[in-house]
Design a protein around this motif. Sequence first.
Motif, PDB file in Angstrom:
ATOM      1  N   UNK A  20       0.784  -2.029   0.319  1.00 17.83           N
ATOM      2  CA  UNK A  20      -0.141   0.326   0.008  1.00 17.83           C
ATOM      3  C   UNK A  20       0.705   1.439  -0.063  1.00 17.83           C
ATOM      4  N   UNK A  21       0.105   2.331   0.011  1.00 14.03           N
ATOM      5  CA  UNK A  21       1.027   3.681   0.744  1.00 14.03           C
ATOM      6  C   UNK A  21       0.803   4.407   1.419  1.00 14.03           C
ATOM      7  N   UNK A  26      -8.389   3.785   3.014  1.00 14.40           N
ATOM      8  CA  UNK A  26      -8.206   2.185   2.472  1.00 14.40           C
ATOM      9  C   UNK A  26      -7.345   1.892   3.043  1.00 14.40           C
ATOM     10  N   UNK A  27      -5.769   2.306   2.674  1.00 15.60           N
ATOM     11  CA  UNK A  27      -4.455   2.264   2.575  1.00 15.60           C
ATOM     12  C   UNK A  27      -5.037   2.030   4.153  1.00 15.60           C
ATOM     13  N   UNK A  30      -7.046  -1.050   5.934  1.00 17.43           N
ATOM     14  CA  UNK A  30      -6.908  -2.434   4.924  1.00 17.43           C
ATOM     15  C   UNK A  30      -5.322  -3.148   5.926  1.00 17.43           C
ATOM     16  N   UNK A  31      -4.465  -1.735   6.408  1.00 17.01           N
ATOM     17  CA  UNK A  31      -3.347  -1.899   7.188  1.00 17.01           C
ATOM     18  C   UNK A  31      -3.305  -2.123   8.895  1.00 17.01           C
ATOM     19  N   UNK A  32      -4.455  -1.330   8.612  1.00 21.63           N
ATOM     20  CA  UNK A  32      -5.072  -2.281  10.679  1.00 21.63           C
ATOM     21  C   UNK A  32      -5.463  -3.518  10.021  1.00 21.63           C
ATOM     22  N   UNK A 124      -9.026  -0.561  -4.114  1.00 22.39           N
ATOM     23  CA  UNK A 124     -10.244   0.396  -3.837  1.00 22.39           C
ATOM     24  C   UNK A 124      -9.867   2.058  -3.777  1.00 22.39           C
ATOM     25  N   UNK A 125     -11.238   2.423  -3.733  1.00 24.05           N
ATOM     26  CA  UNK A 125     -10.814   4.593  -4.216  1.00 24.05           C
ATOM     27  C   UNK A 125     -12.411   4.906  -3.495  1.00 24.05           C
TER      28      UNK A 125
END
Length: 131
Positions: A20-21, A26-27, A30-32, A124-125
């Motif tokens: 991811x970035x 979303x980043x 999804x990281x969590x 995902x946006x």
Amino acid sequence: EDIVYGKLDRTGLALPMVLSGACDGADETFGRMAIQHQHGLVHFLGPGDEEWASQEAKNIQRCAFEHVPLELLEGPVVSKALEKAAESRVLGGQRTPDWKQKVAEMAARRNFLQVREADAVYVVGWRLEKG
């Protein structure tokens, strides 16, 4: 560097893995989730990207930050990949004289690292509200 050149040895990696970035939304979400489920997590950051990372990512997910030097992002492999993608993805009306600059501003070079060695890609946006 191994990702760019297609030489990544995945045998020691925690898979599945989120690439991811570290942006808001979303980043970080999804990281969590990746951390909660013992999945791997890497947030690729090009020069200047850390300032755009979400506060949650900076506070809790910083261990997943991978700073990518400009020399690698502007190197021949990433440049060739973007040129190849542009041949079919940058449509006629989008192929303005400044299209390369617009792509550069969208972190596309950094995003190449997120998909280069991926088995699957999920985008995902969100949509901007009218006005």
